[in-house]
Structures are given as C-alpha cells and as structure tokens.
Design a protein around this motif. Structure first.
Motif, PDB file in Angstrom:
ATOM      1  N   ASN A 112      -5.096   6.895  36.063  1.00 55.16           N
ATOM      2  CA  ASN A 112      -4.094   6.356  36.649  1.00 55.16           C
ATOM      3  C   ASN A 112      -2.505   6.564  36.125  1.00 55.16           C
ATOM      4  O   ASN A 112      -1.720   6.854  36.355  1.00 55.16           O
ATOM      5  CB  ASN A 112      -4.187   4.993  37.215  1.00 55.16           C
ATOM      6  N   SER A 116       0.170   9.675  36.356  1.00 53.92           N
ATOM      7  CA  SER A 116       1.467   9.168  36.970  1.00 53.92           C
ATOM      8  C   SER A 116       2.647  10.173  36.632  1.00 53.92           C
ATOM      9  O   SER A 116       2.667  10.792  35.638  1.00 53.92           O
ATOM     10  CB  SER A 116       1.872   7.824  36.168  1.00 53.92           C
ATOM     11  N   HIS A 172       8.889   2.161  31.601  1.00 55.72           N
ATOM     12  CA  HIS A 172       7.554   2.425  32.281  1.00 55.72           C
ATOM     13  C   HIS A 172       6.317   2.012  31.821  1.00 55.72           C
ATOM     14  O   HIS A 172       5.498   1.595  32.444  1.00 55.72           O
ATOM     15  CB  HIS A 172       7.495   4.023  32.367  1.00 55.72           C
ATOM     16  N   TRP A 176       3.864  -0.534  33.719  1.00 55.15           N
ATOM     17  CA  TRP A 176       2.322  -0.379  33.816  1.00 55.15           C
ATOM     18  C   TRP A 176       1.532  -1.418  33.399  1.00 55.15           C
ATOM     19  O   TRP A 176       0.308  -1.621  33.673  1.00 55.15           O
ATOM     20  CB  TRP A 176       2.260   0.956  33.465  1.00 55.15           C
ATOM     21  N   LYS A 181       1.569  -4.410  39.088  1.00 61.32           N
ATOM     22  CA  LYS A 181       2.036  -2.920  39.224  1.00 61.32           C
ATOM     23  C   LYS A 181       0.796  -2.091  39.250  1.00 61.32           C
ATOM     24  O   LYS A 181       0.445  -1.237  39.959  1.00 61.32           O
ATOM     25  CB  LYS A 181       2.908  -2.679  38.241  1.00 61.32           C
ATOM     26  N   MET A 182      -0.077  -2.304  38.135  1.00 62.47           N
ATOM     27  CA  MET A 182      -1.318  -1.640  38.004  1.00 62.47           C
ATOM     28  C   MET A 182      -2.366  -1.486  38.954  1.00 62.47           C
ATOM     29  O   MET A 182      -2.711  -0.910  39.624  1.00 62.47           O
ATOM     30  CB  MET A 182      -2.006  -2.229  36.689  1.00 62.47           C
ATOM     31  N   ASN A 184      -1.738  -2.695  42.244  1.00 61.35           N
ATOM     32  CA  ASN A 184      -0.929  -2.018  43.429  1.00 61.35           C
ATOM     33  C   ASN A 184      -1.128  -0.528  43.457  1.00 61.35           C
ATOM     34  O   ASN A 184      -1.301  -0.059  44.525  1.00 61.35           O
ATOM     35  CB  ASN A 184       0.555  -2.343  43.452  1.00 61.35           C
ATOM     36  N   GLU A 185      -1.025   0.167  42.409  1.00 53.37           N
ATOM     37  CA  GLU A 185      -1.141   1.424  42.270  1.00 53.37           C
ATOM     38  C   GLU A 185      -2.572   2.094  42.442  1.00 53.37           C
ATOM     39  O   GLU A 185      -2.735   2.877  43.334  1.00 53.37           O
ATOM     40  CB  GLU A 185      -0.785   2.034  40.959  1.00 53.37           C
ATOM     41  N   LYS A 188      -3.314   1.795  46.290  1.00 55.90           N
ATOM     42  CA  LYS A 188      -2.763   2.868  46.971  1.00 55.90           C
ATOM     43  C   LYS A 188      -3.464   3.824  46.809  1.00 55.90           C
ATOM     44  O   LYS A 188      -3.499   4.806  47.613  1.00 55.90           O
ATOM     45  CB  LYS A 188      -1.119   3.063  46.545  1.00 55.90           C
ATOM     46  N   GLU A 189      -3.953   4.374  45.724  1.00 55.17           N
ATOM     47  CA  GLU A 189      -4.844   5.615  45.411  1.00 55.17           C
ATOM     48  C   GLU A 189      -6.073   5.251  46.318  1.00 55.17           C
ATOM     49  O   GLU A 189      -6.692   6.202  46.791  1.00 55.17           O
ATOM     50  CB  GLU A 189      -5.195   5.556  44.015  1.00 55.17           C
TER      51      GLU A 189
END
Length: 461
Positions: A112, A116, A172, A176, A181-182, A184-185, A188-189
């Motif tokens: 991930n 990015s 950034h 991360w 944040k992690m 949530n990403e 989304k994936e």
C-alpha cells in the motif's frame, strides 16, 4: 548471453500478463514511475543543451542571468552530489518505514505504501533530478559555448523542487505511519475490490430467479461431470469471468468452479468441473488460460486478502496492548462488511444473456466474510473484554445498515462472541456493557426473543 536470457525471461513474464495484472504489477513496483521521470529528464536535458549550444541563450541573455562555464560546472557538480545524497537519504527513510510497518502492523501492507502515487512520484523526482545533474555534468563542453543559461537554470529549479519534495516526503511518511490514515487507505482499497470483483465483473451475470436454477443444479450434480485440473501450483490470483461465460455459452456447457480467488491449488488439483452434451468435444486447455496463478496472493480480485490486512493490524494491535488501533481497524472492517452486505448478491449461479445457467461459483454467504473479518480478531483477543465490547458495537452498527437477509448471520456471530467472553467478566460493568451491546444487536436484527432466552439461560446457570 546469460544476462540477455534473463532479460528476455523478465520481459516475457510481463508480456504474458493480462491488462489488469500488468496494471497492478506496474502500480506496485518502485521502478516504473522513476523510469518515466528519468525519461522526461533526458528530454529536458536535450532541450536545455539545445537552447545553450545551438540557440546560444547564455550569450543572448543579460549578463546578470548569464553563467560562465566554470561556474556552471561547479554548480552542476555540487548539485549532483547533493541530489544523490538526498536520494540516498530518502531511500533510507523508506526502509525505516518498511521496517516499522512490518514489525508493528503487517508485512502485507507494505504494498500500500509502495503503490501510493505520492511515494512513487517522490522517488521519480529525486532520480530524475539526479540523472539530469549527472548527464549535464557529463555533456558540459567549453568548446561549444562559454556562457550558459538554460542548463544551470534547470539544475537550480530541479534542486529546489527536490528539496521541496523531500519536505513533502517527510510529511507523507509521517502521515502513513498514522494508523487512521493507513487503515482508511486499506478500507478504500477493499471497497474498490468489492466494486470491481463483485459488482462490475460478476453481478451482470447473476441469476434473477434462483428457483429453476437450483432444481437444475440438483439434477446436474447427480452426474459426475468432467474435471479440468490446474496445470500450475500456486494461489489463484485472477479469474476472467467474462471470457469463461463467453466460451461456456459457445460450447453450450455448464461449469462449476471448485476453488475461489485466493485459494492455493496444486498442479494436480481439479479446478473446475463441466457438464457437456453426449459426444461433444471440448478444448479444456483454453479454460485454464482464464485463470492466473502466482506464488502469492494479490489484491486485484481477492476481497478476503484485502480484508485480512485490516484483520492483521487489529490482531497485532491487541498483542501490542494498543486498544485504540485495534478499535480503529475494527470499525473500518465494520464499514467494509456493511458495504458488502448492502451491495453483494451471494447467489452462486451465473447465467448468459439468454438466461441459461453457465457457471456455478463457490458459495460464500455474508457469514463467511463476517467470520474472516471479525472472527479472527475475536479469537486472538482471548480474554480482552474491551475488544469484545467493541466487536459487539460494530456488529450493531452493521446490523442497522445491513441487508435484512444477513440479520441471522449477524445475530449468530454476536451470540458466539458474547458467549466466548462470559467467563472473563471481571466487573459488573463488563457484564452490563456486554448485555447492553447484545440487546442493541437483538433489536436491530429482530431477535429480541432470542436475547431474552439467552438472559434466562445465563441466569439459571
């Protein structure tokens, strides 16, 4: 000769990938975007030297903007070393991030960070700047001109951009490393995979009325059918459902997939069974071409693998005595499971445009995803009542938005979770919170009667 063969093998491996696999491979490799940026840096280099050598921009500019050969050489050589140092330091930071991710969360979520766009563009800018400086230093020649303008100007601009990019990269990387944040990403994936794998690829072929189809399948499975065995060992990474449906319609056969995406198979494992008309000849090899096998699981179509990343974060957090991180991962899982319940149709029968049954999938109900998502967390949290209460709260939130079809699965899982913690209540407050959360789930899933029965049973014990 050996290097040529190795390069040929490497290139052939990529040319044999499907468009979707190729896109995923390029996205998750660190070299692709930097190579594109390096190519653009060579174009910029050609423009700069053409402007200074052919158009003589350095001689035509005002003297305040014109830079002589010695100063240009000193400037470019200094910036070359500085850019290389900055690039090396950035790579070291990336390795630190990788180590932290692997140790604290899960090695499977490193992709991930690599995939990015920000990470890849940052490395692209650094490598492109370094190559511009390096080749500028190489091609500087006093015989063509004494005065420069474009070459040093571009070098200064790229060095400034690199410094700004370095500051952005620090921000950034820090962002991360923040769990919110992690996770949530990753959510989304997973949502994107659900949209792709369940909605766009399979849903158009789902049968609308399962009654006649079920009767046909019951009669069909009484005959043995013909098996096709896998010709490779590894994980099933991709299945081209559209092509399978098209070929099955042409051959007028019915196919049952024996394994799902993400399953590991041997090269002798039966991967599908098909039923054909008497005396009909089928090219079995072409159906194997619609399966992609690999040494590892990928996120392209594998919903469960993507879910497992969030599960591992939660489990590691529980083991590291970090309940807030575990709570965050559990709630992200809850949102994902709610989405699956709302949009997914779990009927395993796929039909062609004429309404004829063509493919039978491995049947996976909502309970399967629920257990894979929250069941492992429940198991590894052992006697952690706080985590158990959070799981029940998330189950209630799922039940409030889920398809009524899945109420039974949610209630059964809630009972299983609550009963597993009965012996771990240390305080009366634990008991009250558990019962309150369980009652909310009973109301949401229309199981108030079952809840009262459980209370009576617990009271009698």
């Amino acid at each position: 000769m050996a290097q040529v063969r190795l390069l040929d093998k490497y290139l052939r491996r990529y040319t044999q990938l499907s468009e979707r696999e190729l896109s995923h491979q390029l996205q998750t490799n660190l070299w692709f975007t930097p190579v594109l940026y390096i190519f653009n840096s060579f174009i910029l280099l050609a423009i700069a030297f053409t402007a200074d050598y052919k158009l003589k921009t350095g001689e035509k500019m005002w003297s305040i903007f014109s830079v002589n050969y010695d100063l240009t050489q000193a400037l470019v050589s200094t910036l070359t070393a500085a850019t290389l140092t900055l690039t090396t330091f950035t790579f070291n930071l990336i390795l630190v991030v990788f180590t932290t991710f692997s140790g604290q969360f899960s090695p499977r979520i490193l992709k991930n960070f690599i995939a990015s766009k920000a990470t890849q563009r940052i490395l692209g800018i650094f490598t492109a700047s370094f190559f511009y400086m390096l080749f500028s230093f190489l091609f500087l020649n006093k015989r063509f001109t004494e005065q420069f303008f474009t070459v040093p100007l571009m070098a200064v601009i790229l060095a400034s951009v690199s410094m700004g990019t370095f500051i952005f990269f620090i921000n950034h990387a820090v962002a991360w490393l923040q769990v919110n944040k992690m996770t949530n990403e990753m959510k989304k994936e997973s949502l994107a995979i659900v949209d792709g794998s369940l909605q766009k690829e399979i849903e158009p072929y789902r049968v609308k009325d399962t009654g006649p189809v079920k009767k046909l399948v019951e009669d069909l499975v009484k005959s043995p059918g013909n098996q096709i065995k896998s010709n490779k060992a590894g994980y099933i990474q991709l299945i081209d459902f559209a092509e399978i449906m098209e070929e099955a319609q042409k051959d007028d056969i019915i196919i049952e997939l024996k394994h799902a995406i993400g399953d590991y198979v041997f090269n002798t494992t039966p991967i599908l069974t098909y039923w054909k008309r008497q005396g009909q000849t089928i090219d079995e090899y072409k159906y194997l071409a619609f399966f992609s096998f690999g040494k590892r699981q990928t996120e392209v179509q594998d919903i469960e693998f993507s879910i497992n990343k969030l599960v591992e974060v939660a489990i590691r957090s529980v083991g590291n005595f970090d309940p807030k991180t575990a709570q965050n991962a559990i709630y992200q899982l809850g949102e994902l499971l709610t989405y699956i319940s709302c949009v997914a149709n779990f009927d395993p029968y796929l039909v062609d445009p004429n309404g004829q049954l063509r493919v039978i999938l491995q049947e996976k109900e909502f309970s399967h995803y629920l257990y894979n998502g929250l069941g492992y967390i429940r198991h590894y949290s052992e006697n952690n009542v706080v985590v158990g209460i959070e799981i029940l709260k998330v189950l209630d939130m799922i039940a409030q938005s889920a398809n009524p079809r899945d109420y039974e699965a949610i209630w059964d899982f809630a009972v299983y979770t609550a009963q597993g913690f009965e012996k771990d209540f240390l305080f009366g407050l634990d008991y009250e919170k558990f019962n309150s959360a369980l009652y909310d789930i009973a109301v949401s899933t229309k199981h108030e009667g079952d809840y009262e029965h459980l209370r009576e049973k617990a009271g009698s014990q």
